[in-house]
Design an enzyme around this catalytic site. Structure first.
Site, PDB file in Angstrom:
ATOM      1  N   CYS A 122      -2.613   4.607 -11.058  1.00  9.52           N
ATOM      2  CA  CYS A 122      -2.628   4.780  -9.596  1.00  9.52           C
ATOM      3  C   CYS A 122      -1.858   6.063  -9.330  1.00  9.52           C
ATOM      4  O   CYS A 122      -0.653   6.148  -9.621  1.00  9.52           O
ATOM      5  CB  CYS A 122      -1.942   3.610  -8.892  1.00  9.52           C
ATOM      6  SG  CYS A 122      -1.660   3.903  -7.112  1.00  9.52           S
ATOM      7  N   ASN A 123      -2.551   7.065  -8.803  1.00  8.60           N
ATOM      8  CA  ASN A 123      -1.889   8.345  -8.559  1.00  8.60           C
ATOM      9  C   ASN A 123      -0.789   8.229  -7.516  1.00  8.60           C
ATOM     10  O   ASN A 123       0.309   8.753  -7.699  1.00  8.60           O
ATOM     11  CB  ASN A 123      -2.924   9.389  -8.115  1.00  8.60           C
ATOM     12  CG  ASN A 123      -3.804   9.868  -9.252  1.00  8.60           C
ATOM     13  OD1 ASN A 123      -3.490  10.854  -9.901  1.00  8.60           O
ATOM     14  ND2 ASN A 123      -4.908   9.181  -9.509  1.00  8.60           N
ATOM     15  N   THR A 124      -1.089   7.538  -6.406  1.00 15.05           N
ATOM     16  CA  THR A 124      -0.140   7.523  -5.282  1.00 15.05           C
ATOM     17  C   THR A 124       1.175   6.878  -5.681  1.00 15.05           C
ATOM     18  O   THR A 124       2.247   7.278  -5.210  1.00 15.05           O
ATOM     19  CB  THR A 124      -0.759   6.811  -4.075  1.00 15.05           C
ATOM     20  OG1 THR A 124      -2.137   7.171  -3.961  1.00 15.05           O
ATOM     21  CG2 THR A 124      -0.045   7.209  -2.783  1.00 15.05           C
ATOM     22  N   ALA A 125       1.111   5.863  -6.569  1.00 13.15           N
ATOM     23  CA  ALA A 125       2.337   5.200  -7.024  1.00 13.15           C
ATOM     24  C   ALA A 125       3.291   6.183  -7.700  1.00 13.15           C
ATOM     25  O   ALA A 125       4.496   5.927  -7.774  1.00 13.15           O
ATOM     26  CB  ALA A 125       1.997   4.055  -7.982  1.00 13.15           C
ATOM     27  N   CYS A 160      -7.153  10.151  -7.410  1.00 14.91           N
ATOM     28  CA  CYS A 160      -6.910   8.777  -6.951  1.00 14.91           C
ATOM     29  C   CYS A 160      -7.826   7.949  -7.827  1.00 14.91           C
ATOM     30  O   CYS A 160      -9.005   8.280  -7.973  1.00 14.91           O
ATOM     31  CB  CYS A 160      -7.264   8.606  -5.484  1.00 14.91           C
ATOM     32  SG  CYS A 160      -7.477   6.865  -4.983  1.00 14.91           S
ATOM     33  N   THR A 174      -5.428  10.291  -2.203  1.00 17.27           N
ATOM     34  CA  THR A 174      -5.093   9.596  -0.958  1.00 17.27           C
ATOM     35  C   THR A 174      -4.256  10.509  -0.069  1.00 17.27           C
ATOM     36  O   THR A 174      -3.663  11.493  -0.531  1.00 17.27           O
ATOM     37  CB  THR A 174      -4.280   8.323  -1.222  1.00 17.27           C
ATOM     38  OG1 THR A 174      -3.018   8.700  -1.790  1.00 17.27           O
ATOM     39  CG2 THR A 174      -5.008   7.368  -2.146  1.00 17.27           C
ATOM     40  N   ASP A 193       0.833  -1.203   0.000  1.00 18.91           N
ATOM     41  CA  ASP A 193       0.000   0.000   0.000  1.00 18.91           C
ATOM     42  C   ASP A 193       0.871   1.258   0.000  1.00 18.91           C
ATOM     43  O   ASP A 193       1.768   1.419   0.826  1.00 18.91           O
ATOM     44  CB  ASP A 193      -0.913  -0.013   1.229  1.00 18.91           C
ATOM     45  CG  ASP A 193      -1.911   1.116   1.188  1.00 18.91           C
ATOM     46  OD1 ASP A 193      -3.008   0.912   0.646  1.00 18.91           O
ATOM     47  OD2 ASP A 193      -1.590   2.225   1.674  1.00 18.91           O
ATOM     48  N   ARG A 194       0.598   2.147  -0.950  1.00 14.61           N
ATOM     49  CA  ARG A 194       1.433   3.314  -1.171  1.00 14.61           C
ATOM     50  C   ARG A 194       1.286   4.348  -0.055  1.00 14.61           C
ATOM     51  O   ARG A 194       2.280   4.931   0.400  1.00 14.61           O
ATOM     52  CB  ARG A 194       1.115   3.937  -2.535  1.00 14.61           C
ATOM     53  CG  ARG A 194       1.705   3.178  -3.726  1.00 14.61           C
ATOM     54  CD  ARG A 194       1.099   1.785  -3.966  1.00 14.61           C
ATOM     55  NE  ARG A 194      -0.318   1.783  -4.294  1.00 14.61           N
ATOM     56  CZ  ARG A 194      -1.094   0.701  -4.231  1.00 14.61           C
ATOM     57  NH1 ARG A 194      -0.624  -0.470  -3.851  1.00 14.61           N
ATOM     58  NH2 ARG A 194      -2.369   0.778  -4.533  1.00 14.61           N
ATOM     59  N   THR A 195       0.053   4.591   0.389  1.00 17.25           N
ATOM     60  CA  THR A 195      -0.127   5.562   1.476  1.00 17.25           C
ATOM     61  C   THR A 195       0.477   5.028   2.773  1.00 17.25           C
ATOM     62  O   THR A 195       1.143   5.770   3.519  1.00 17.25           O
ATOM     63  CB  THR A 195      -1.623   5.888   1.649  1.00 17.25           C
ATOM     64  OG1 THR A 195      -2.055   6.640   0.505  1.00 17.25           O
ATOM     65  CG2 THR A 195      -1.876   6.707   2.899  1.00 17.25           C
ATOM     66  N   LYS A 238     -11.912  -0.375  -3.172  1.00 18.64           N
ATOM     67  CA  LYS A 238     -10.964  -1.487  -3.236  1.00 18.64           C
ATOM     68  C   LYS A 238     -11.588  -2.781  -2.716  1.00 18.64           C
ATOM     69  O   LYS A 238     -11.171  -3.886  -3.086  1.00 18.64           O
ATOM     70  CB  LYS A 238      -9.696  -1.151  -2.447  1.00 18.64           C
ATOM     71  CG  LYS A 238      -8.843  -0.062  -3.102  1.00 18.64           C
ATOM     72  CD  LYS A 238      -7.634   0.290  -2.260  1.00 18.64           C
ATOM     73  CE  LYS A 238      -6.784   1.402  -2.865  1.00 18.64           C
ATOM     74  NZ  LYS A 238      -6.110   1.068  -4.136  1.00 18.64           N
TER      75      LYS A 238
END
Lengths: 226, 226
Positions: B82-85, B192, B126, B47-49, B162
């Site tokens: 995936c924005n956070t990636a 996101c 996120t 999980d990126r966050t 998710k």
């Protein structure tokens, strides 16, 4: 967790819908509960009905090329969300050591899951799928086909979905399904992965239909969880 | 035709929707007009966050593993729905010779395409994306954030998508978007890729929103057709 290989792009919208159904049908509380999957979406595979019915280019080399890609990615099994491509099932199976889950077996499982115990079953598919008798010789149920509407309704509707004109595909497909129902079909198998996309673009038909995209997704989840 | 690589699975429903948008936004009359694509959907990426905000496992090795798979498949460029990636963009870019199309640049292009010439822009994403200032430092527009609703509304809604509970995500996401609009946002970036899925599950919001899945699909089509 085992990685699933999806040999797709036939057509690409059906492959996207397969990925959506695979995700939504998987019990999951977070990303990490879902099934690792590689989708090889190659819409350049020569048209399967053209090849079988009109002497067009053989799709097997392109299909095996995709299988090689999925093998190299580390996949443990292969599914193919295109019914007509299953006309080359033996050739593909002979080219790989990976198991290939057969879409007609998935449709048969889905009929049983929906409680359909006997035929006749209405069958809708491409002209190639019908000519190769993929369902008639494997499903285990008597199949009804609306031959008189095949070239006027089914094939143009399949083409509309492949051309992103999904909403226009509903009316001709619904007419064929209703014709089969009127002829006594206990359920109608949407035996081309473009067909459930068109049928979903309008009101529910009101009798049992087998979405072969969802059926194949359930088979894949069964493999992944086994 | 060049093959597109999609580093996905973060989450898998967003990747499926990316494939759907990529297909529907491509001008095509038949399968063979669509863009050959390999989707590497690996939901096991940490999980990126969690990684950025709470000291969780570094996702970069899993991201680079997916890039290696896409390289091996013969892809010519990579997109990551995936924005956070994108917080690991420099690390990924340093690990491959393939171009990676940046999702924030795609969002900026989409703002211009929709005729939004100036900010402020509402930003939803996120907690990891906001903390890394991925949009604030790259979008080229002033960004507004509803920090007071981040942990109570945005993050639970992302989790619901998710977990396949998409319809439940609509109300909290719509409330945040409306709050940002009331604070003067000219448009709201759904930064996101779970967020546009939740927002699509209810009535249209009635003001400009940027779907970063569709924006990235347009960028990918631009690359494929160039």
């Amino acid at each position: 967790m085992k990685m699933l290989g999806v040999l797709g792009g036939m057509g690409p919208l059906a492959s996207a819908e397969f990925m959506r159904q695979l995700t939504l049908l998987t019990p999951a509380a977070r990303d990490q509960d879902h099934i690792p999957t590689v989708l090889w979406s190659d819409p350049r595979v020569p048209d399967r009905t053209e090849a079988r019915v009109h002497g067009g280019e053989d799709p097997l080399p392109a299909l095996v090329n995709g299988i090689r890609g999925l093998e190299a990615a580390g996949c443990g099994a292969i599914v193919i969300p295109c019914n007509t491509a299953h006309g080359w099932f033996d050739g593909m199976r002979g080219a790989t050591r990976l198991p290939i889950l057969h879409i007609v077996d998935a449709a048969a499982d889905e009929l049983r899951r929906q409680g359909v115990a006997e035929g006749p079953i209405g069958l809708m598919g491409t002209t190639g799928t019908l000519a190769m008798r993929l369902y008639q010789e494997r499903l285990g149920f008597e199949c009804l086909v609306a031959e008189e509407l095949q070239e006027s309704h089914v094939m143009p509707a399949v083409g509309l979905v492949k051309a992103n004109r999904v909403a226009e595909a509903y009316a001709p497909l619904a007419e064929v399904a209703r014709r089969l129902r009127a002829q006594g079909a206990k359920a109608v198998v949407l035996g081309c992965t473009e067909i459930p996309l068109g049928v979903a673009a309008g009101p529910a038909l009101g009798f049992p239909v087998i979405d072969t995209i969802a059926a194949l997704a359930r088979a894949a989840i069964g493999w992944a969880k086994a």
